[in-house]
Write a protein that holds these residues in place. Structure first.
Motif, PDB file in Angstrom:
ATOM      1  N   VAL A  26       5.621  -1.724 102.157  1.00 52.64           N
ATOM      2  CA  VAL A  26       5.516  -0.965 103.397  1.00 52.64           C
ATOM      3  C   VAL A  26       5.992  -1.779 104.592  1.00 52.64           C
ATOM      4  O   VAL A  26       6.862  -1.350 105.354  1.00 52.64           O
ATOM      5  N   SER A  78       6.289   8.714  99.950  1.00 49.70           N
ATOM      6  CA  SER A  78       5.740   7.370 100.110  1.00 49.70           C
ATOM      7  C   SER A  78       6.793   6.286  99.938  1.00 49.70           C
ATOM      8  O   SER A  78       7.911   6.535  99.484  1.00 49.70           O
ATOM      9  N   HIS A 127      -3.713   9.387 102.162  1.00 51.88           N
ATOM     10  CA  HIS A 127      -4.432   8.150 102.491  1.00 51.88           C
ATOM     11  C   HIS A 127      -4.529   7.261 101.252  1.00 51.88           C
ATOM     12  O   HIS A 127      -4.273   6.054 101.315  1.00 51.88           O
ATOM     13  N   GLY A 130      -1.283   5.854 100.359  1.00 53.62           N
ATOM     14  CA  GLY A 130      -0.991   4.732 101.243  1.00 53.62           C
ATOM     15  C   GLY A 130      -1.543   3.417 100.716  1.00 53.62           C
ATOM     16  O   GLY A 130      -0.889   2.373 100.808  1.00 53.62           O
ATOM     17  N   GLN A 182      -4.469   0.939 108.068  1.00 51.69           N
ATOM     18  CA  GLN A 182      -3.073   1.074 107.664  1.00 51.69           C
ATOM     19  C   GLN A 182      -2.882   2.311 106.800  1.00 51.69           C
ATOM     20  O   GLN A 182      -1.899   3.050 106.949  1.00 51.69           O
ATOM     21  N   ALA A 183      -3.830   2.581 105.891  1.00 51.20           N
ATOM     22  CA  ALA A 183      -3.734   3.765 105.030  1.00 51.20           C
ATOM     23  C   ALA A 183      -3.804   5.047 105.849  1.00 51.20           C
ATOM     24  O   ALA A 183      -3.128   6.038 105.534  1.00 51.20           O
ATOM     25  N   LEU A 186      -0.341   5.440 107.344  1.00 50.33           N
ATOM     26  CA  LEU A 186       0.608   5.887 106.332  1.00 50.33           C
ATOM     27  C   LEU A 186       0.382   7.349 105.974  1.00 50.33           C
ATOM     28  O   LEU A 186       1.336   8.110 105.769  1.00 50.33           O
ATOM     29  N   ALA A 187      -0.884   7.758 105.920  1.00 52.20           N
ATOM     30  CA  ALA A 187      -1.187   9.160 105.621  1.00 52.20           C
ATOM     31  C   ALA A 187      -0.604  10.073 106.692  1.00 52.20           C
ATOM     32  O   ALA A 187      -0.011  11.113 106.384  1.00 52.20           O
ATOM     33  N   GLU A 189       1.934   9.425 108.579  1.00 55.99           N
ATOM     34  CA  GLU A 189       3.388   9.384 108.406  1.00 55.99           C
ATOM     35  C   GLU A 189       3.829  10.290 107.263  1.00 55.99           C
ATOM     36  O   GLU A 189       4.797  11.065 107.395  1.00 55.99           O
ATOM     37  N   TYR A 190       3.136  10.212 106.123  1.00 54.45           N
ATOM     38  CA  TYR A 190       3.518  11.019 104.967  1.00 54.45           C
ATOM     39  C   TYR A 190       3.280  12.501 105.219  1.00 54.45           C
ATOM     40  O   TYR A 190       4.047  13.351 104.750  1.00 54.45           O
TER      41      TYR A 190
END
Length: 327
Positions: A26, A78, A127, A130, A182-183, A186-187, A189-190
Motif C-alpha cells: 500500500v 484493492s 476495511h 485493507g 489505515q484500514a 483504505l476502506a 478509498e475502495y
C-alpha cells in the motif's frame, strides 16, 4: 523507564535490520515481514480451516453468495487484487468481522443484523480487505516474534522482564491503532473506487459505536481516540475527503436490497430460543416504542430497535421507511 524504552528501541531496530523487511503493497515503504506471500497464503489456509472447525458458516447459500459477490467487488479495488479472496459469513451472534493472512475474510451474522445497506456491508468488508492489502496480519505476527526475542534479551540484561514485556505490548497496541486507521482510509478509498460514497464508512463506525454504547461493551482500542461522533472526527473526514479523489457516490447504496438479503436472518435469543430479523414498513404514527411491543426483543427494546435501524439514540421511523424488527 525512559532508559528501558530507549534500549528496547535500539534492540528492535537491530533485530529488524537483521531479520529483514519487505515493501508494503500500500505505502511502498519498507515493512517488517518474516514470511513471503506464498507462506502468508498457506498460513491463512490453515487458519481458515481452524476457524471453520470452531465456528461453522451460516447456513444460507444465497446470503453467502451475496456477501461473497460484494466482497469480490471490493477486493478487485484493492492494492492486492491478485489474491484469491474468500468471504465467509459465520453463524455467530457476536458483532464482529476479521481477516486472516492471504485474503480470508469473515463477517458474523450478528454484525450483518446491525448493518443497513449494501454500502455499509461493502465498507466493513473493505476495511478487512485493507488489513490484508497492507499485510497487517503479517506485520503484527512479525513484530510479535521480534518482540519476544527483544524481551528475552533485555530481560537478561536489565533484570526487569515485567517492565520490558509491558513496553513491548504498548508498542504493539499503538501499532494496532495505526493499522485500524489505515484500514479505515483504505476502506473509504475502495468504496469510492467501486462507486459507493466513501462517507458510508462513517455509518459503519457510528453503528459500532452505537452498539457499544447500547450494550456497554468496550470499543476497539483505537476507537477510543474518536472522542466525538465519527461525522465530527477530523481525521476520519480527512480520509473520506482523500478517498473522493477516486470518484464514487453514484452507486446506489442498496438499502432495500441489503435488507431483503438479511430478512429471516436467525439469531439466538437465549435459553435455546431463536429469533429472526423481519422487515416492516413504517406507517404514519409509528414509533419505536409502539413497534417494540410486537418485537421479541427484551430489555429496552425500543432503543435496541433504534440501534438495529441506524437511528440511535433518539431517531424515529419515517412513514414508508423499511425497518428491521426481531420476531
Amino acid at each position: 523507564m525512559r532508559y528501558a524504552a530507549v534500549v528496547m528501541g535500539i534492540v528492535l531496530v537491530g533485530l529488524t535490520q537483521l531479520l529483514g523487511c519487505s515493501v508494503n503493497p500500500v505505502s511502498g515503504e519498507n515493512q517488517l515481514a518474516l514470511m513471503s506471500e506464498g507462506e502468508e497464503v498457506n498460513a491463512g489456509q490453515q487458519a481458515h480451516r481452524d476457524v471453520l472447525a470452531q465456528n461453522p458458516p451460516y447456513r444460507d447459500a444465497a446470503l453467502q453468495a451475496y456477501v461473497n459477490r460484494i466482497g469480490q467487488t471490493m477486493a478487485a479495488q484493492s492494492h492486492r487484487n491478485h489474491l484469491p479472496y474468500t468471504f465467509t459469513v459465520l453463524d455467530d451472534p457476536a458483532v464482529n468481522a476479521f481477516a486472516l493472512p492471504g485474503g480470508y475474510i469473515y463477517i458474523t451474522s450478528g454484525l450483518l443484523a446491525y448493518l443497513n445497506s449494501e454500502a455499509e456491508l461493502a465498507g466493513v468488508l473493505a476495511h478487512e480487505i485493507g488489513h490484508v492489502a497492507a499485510r497487517h496480519n503479517v506485520s503484527q505476527a512479525s513484530w510479535g516474534a521480534v518482540g519476544e526475542i527483544a524481551t528475552k534479551i533485555l530481560s537478561e540484561k536489565l533484570g526487569n522482564p515485567e517492565l520490558i514485556s509491558t513496553l513491548g505490548e504498548l508498542g504493539l497496541r499503538q501499532y494496532g491503532r495505526d493499522q485500524e486507521l489505515q484500514a479505515d482510509g483504505l476502506a473509504a478509498e475502495y468504496l469510492a473506487r467501486a462507486g459507493y460514497d466513501p462517507a458510508y464508512m462513517v455509518n459503519v463506525i457510528a453503528t459500532l459505536q452505537a452498539y457499544d454504547q447500547f450494550t456497554g461493551g468496550g470499543s476497539e482500542p483505537y476507537r477510543d481516540l474518536l472522542s466525538t461522533h465519527p461525522s465530527n472526527d477530523q481525521r476520519l473526514q480527512q480520509l473520506i475527503a482523500q478517498a473522493r479523489q477516486y470518484g464514487g457516490g453514484r452507486r446506489d447504496p442498496g438499502h432495500e436490497t441489503f435488507l431483503s438479503q438479511i430478512e429471516g436472518l436467525r439469531l439466538p435469543l437465549g435459553n435455546g430460543q431463536t429469533v429472526q430479523v423481519r422487515l416492516l414498513t413504517a406507517r404514519p404514527g409509528d414509533n419505536f416504542e409502539r413497534l417494540a411491543q410486537s418485537s421479541r426483543l427484551r430489555n429496552n427494546a425500543a432503543m435496541h430497535l433504534r440501534v438495529l435501524n441506524g437511528l440511535f439514540p433518539n431517531g424515529e421511523p419515517r412513514p414508508g421507511q423499511l425497518l428491521k424488527t426481531i420476531q
